[in-house]
Design a protein around this motif. Structure first.
Motif, short mmCIF file in Angstrom:
data_model
loop_
_atom_site.label_atom_id
_atom_site.label_comp_id
_atom_site.label_asym_id
_atom_site.label_seq_id
_atom_site.Cartn_x
_atom_site.Cartn_y
_atom_site.Cartn_z
N THR A 157 -2.51 -3.25 3.58
CA THR A 157 -1.13 -3.03 4.01
C THR A 157 -0.47 -1.95 3.16
N LEU A 158 0.64 -1.43 3.66
CA LEU A 158 1.40 -0.46 2.90
C LEU A 158 1.95 -1.09 1.62
N ASP A 159 2.39 -2.33 1.71
CA ASP A 159 2.92 -2.99 0.52
C ASP A 159 1.84 -3.17 -0.55
N ARG A 160 0.62 -3.42 -0.12
CA ARG A 160 -0.46 -3.55 -1.11
C ARG A 160 -0.69 -2.22 -1.81
N PHE A 161 -0.61 -1.13 -1.08
CA PHE A 161 -0.73 0.19 -1.69
C PHE A 161 0.40 0.41 -2.69
N ILE A 162 1.61 0.04 -2.32
CA ILE A 162 2.76 0.22 -3.21
C ILE A 162 2.64 -0.68 -4.44
N ASP A 163 1.95 -1.81 -4.31
CA ASP A 163 1.71 -2.67 -5.48
C ASP A 163 1.02 -1.90 -6.59
N HIS A 164 0.11 -0.98 -6.24
CA HIS A 164 -0.58 -0.18 -7.25
C HIS A 164 0.40 0.77 -7.94
N ILE A 165 1.27 1.39 -7.17
CA ILE A 165 2.29 2.28 -7.74
C ILE A 165 3.20 1.50 -8.67
N ALA A 166 3.65 0.33 -8.22
CA ALA A 166 4.56 -0.48 -9.02
C ALA A 166 3.90 -0.95 -10.31
N TYR A 167 2.62 -1.29 -10.23
CA TYR A 167 1.92 -1.77 -11.42
C TYR A 167 1.86 -0.67 -12.48
N ILE A 168 1.49 0.54 -12.07
CA ILE A 168 1.42 1.65 -13.02
C ILE A 168 2.79 1.93 -13.61
N ALA A 169 3.82 1.96 -12.76
CA ALA A 169 5.18 2.23 -13.23
C ALA A 169 5.64 1.18 -14.22
N ASP A 170 5.34 -0.09 -13.94
CA ASP A 170 5.74 -1.17 -14.84
C ASP A 170 4.99 -1.10 -16.17
N LEU A 171 3.74 -0.63 -16.11
CA LEU A 171 2.90 -0.62 -17.31
C LEU A 171 3.24 0.55 -18.23
N VAL A 172 3.43 1.75 -17.66
CA VAL A 172 3.61 2.93 -18.52
C VAL A 172 4.84 3.77 -18.18
N GLY A 173 5.59 3.37 -17.16
CA GLY A 173 6.79 4.11 -16.81
C GLY A 173 6.62 4.96 -15.56
N ILE A 174 7.72 5.20 -14.88
CA ILE A 174 7.71 5.90 -13.60
C ILE A 174 7.27 7.35 -13.74
N ASP A 175 7.35 7.93 -14.94
CA ASP A 175 7.00 9.33 -15.13
C ASP A 175 5.49 9.59 -15.06
N HIS A 176 4.70 8.53 -14.96
CA HIS A 176 3.25 8.70 -15.04
C HIS A 176 2.52 8.23 -13.78
N VAL A 177 3.22 8.14 -12.67
CA VAL A 177 2.59 7.72 -11.42
C VAL A 177 2.94 8.71 -10.31
N THR A 178 1.96 9.02 -9.48
CA THR A 178 2.17 9.91 -8.34
C THR A 178 1.23 9.46 -7.22
N LEU A 179 0.99 10.34 -6.26
CA LEU A 179 0.12 10.03 -5.14
C LEU A 179 -1.15 10.85 -5.20
N GLY A 180 -2.26 10.22 -4.86
CA GLY A 180 -3.55 10.89 -4.70
C GLY A 180 -4.28 10.21 -3.58
N ILE A 181 -3.68 10.19 -2.40
CA ILE A 181 -4.09 9.29 -1.32
C ILE A 181 -5.54 9.53 -0.90
N ASP A 182 -6.00 10.77 -0.94
CA ASP A 182 -7.42 11.05 -0.73
C ASP A 182 -7.86 10.85 0.72
N TYR A 183 -7.03 11.30 1.65
CA TYR A 183 -7.47 11.33 3.05
C TYR A 183 -8.76 12.16 3.14
#
Length: 266
Positions: A157-183
């Protein structure tokens, strides 16, 4: 349009045009000749990924049987990439090689596409210590959409994908997360079933993919962003999930520009 500077990216953005940034996935084209770093840089390659799942001159890939660190050549390569102002990318790269690369690099190191193992324990994903080390270097981690790296079910799901973004942001801060979706061209719905199967079987045959890390197709990217044209759904859902507008801007590209500027200059 090819881009190689932050100024060029910002100009194209203001004109509503798309820019293409060249990225080398694995260092095999460099062979054992460090001078080729400058050749590829001058041809437009501004990010170089150290390994693609398997061992090479530089070190071990993420799916290799061993977990050796950087080779002597690999240490020299990191220094040369820094000198040439080419970004070091540790996606698909083994743990020890990644940690060594971060240690030896004098510039921010990135994982252009990789998810936290704490959310989805794939061998291809990265642990908290790697995420923290990347952040300490000033780098970024791009959340990846390949289904097996997002969830243990074939239709994440989209929310599961966002869970990964949220986890990184919570762990090290929002300045260190972006997208690399890899289509990629073998995913659903781009590739018909027979083509997807051929692409997959060739990757398994050559050893660049392992079946226990990469399950067979069809590969359904997260629902809601299954193809690039649907990416506005991600922006909307990030806001609904409580991310601030300025944080969404960082996730969607501002964090990348910060790293590009730090390594390339203006």
């Amino acid at each position: 349009i090819e881009v190689g500077s932050v100024a060029e990216i910002e100009k194209l953005k203001s004109l509503g045009k798309m820019g293409v940034l060249y990225h080398m996935q694995g260092t095999d084209p460099i062979e054992d000749n460090l001078d080729l770093v400058y050749v590829y840089r001058d041809l437009g390659v501004r990010i170089i990924q150290l390994c693609y799942n398997v061992k090479n001159h530089v070190g071990d890939g993420a799916d290799e049987r061993t977990d050796s660190g950087l080779s002597n050549f690999g240490v020299k390569l990191i220094r040369r990439l820094n000198e040439a102002k080419v970004i070091v990318d540790c996606s698909h790269t083994g743990y020890r090689t990644t940690m060594d690369a971060i240690e030896f690099s004098q510039a921010p190191v990135i994982v252009s596409h990789g998810n936290p193992k704490a959310v989805q324990p794939s061998k291809r994903n990265i642990g908290d210590d790697v995420i923290k080390a990347i952040a300490r270097s000033g780098g970024i981690i791009g959340a990846v959409g390949f289904p097996a790296f997002v969830d243990s079910v074939p239709n994440p799901t989209l929310d599961r994908f966002i869970d990964h973004i949220a986890y990184i942001a919570d762990l090290v801060g929002i300045d260190h997360v972006t997208l690399g979706i890899d289509y990629y061209d073998g995913q659903h719905p781009f590739a018909p079933e027979d083509k997807a199967k051929r692409i997959y079987e060739e990757a398994i045959r050559t050893g660049v993919w392992r079946g226990d890390t990469y399950p067979p197709p069809p590969h359904h990217y997260p629902d809601g962003i299954s193809v690039p044209s649907k990416l506005p759904n991600l922006t909307a859902r990030l806001l609904e999930r409580g991310f601030k507008e300025e944080d969404v801007v960082k996730i969607l590209g501002a964090n990348c520009l910060r790293v590009y500027r730090a390594v390339w200059g203006a």
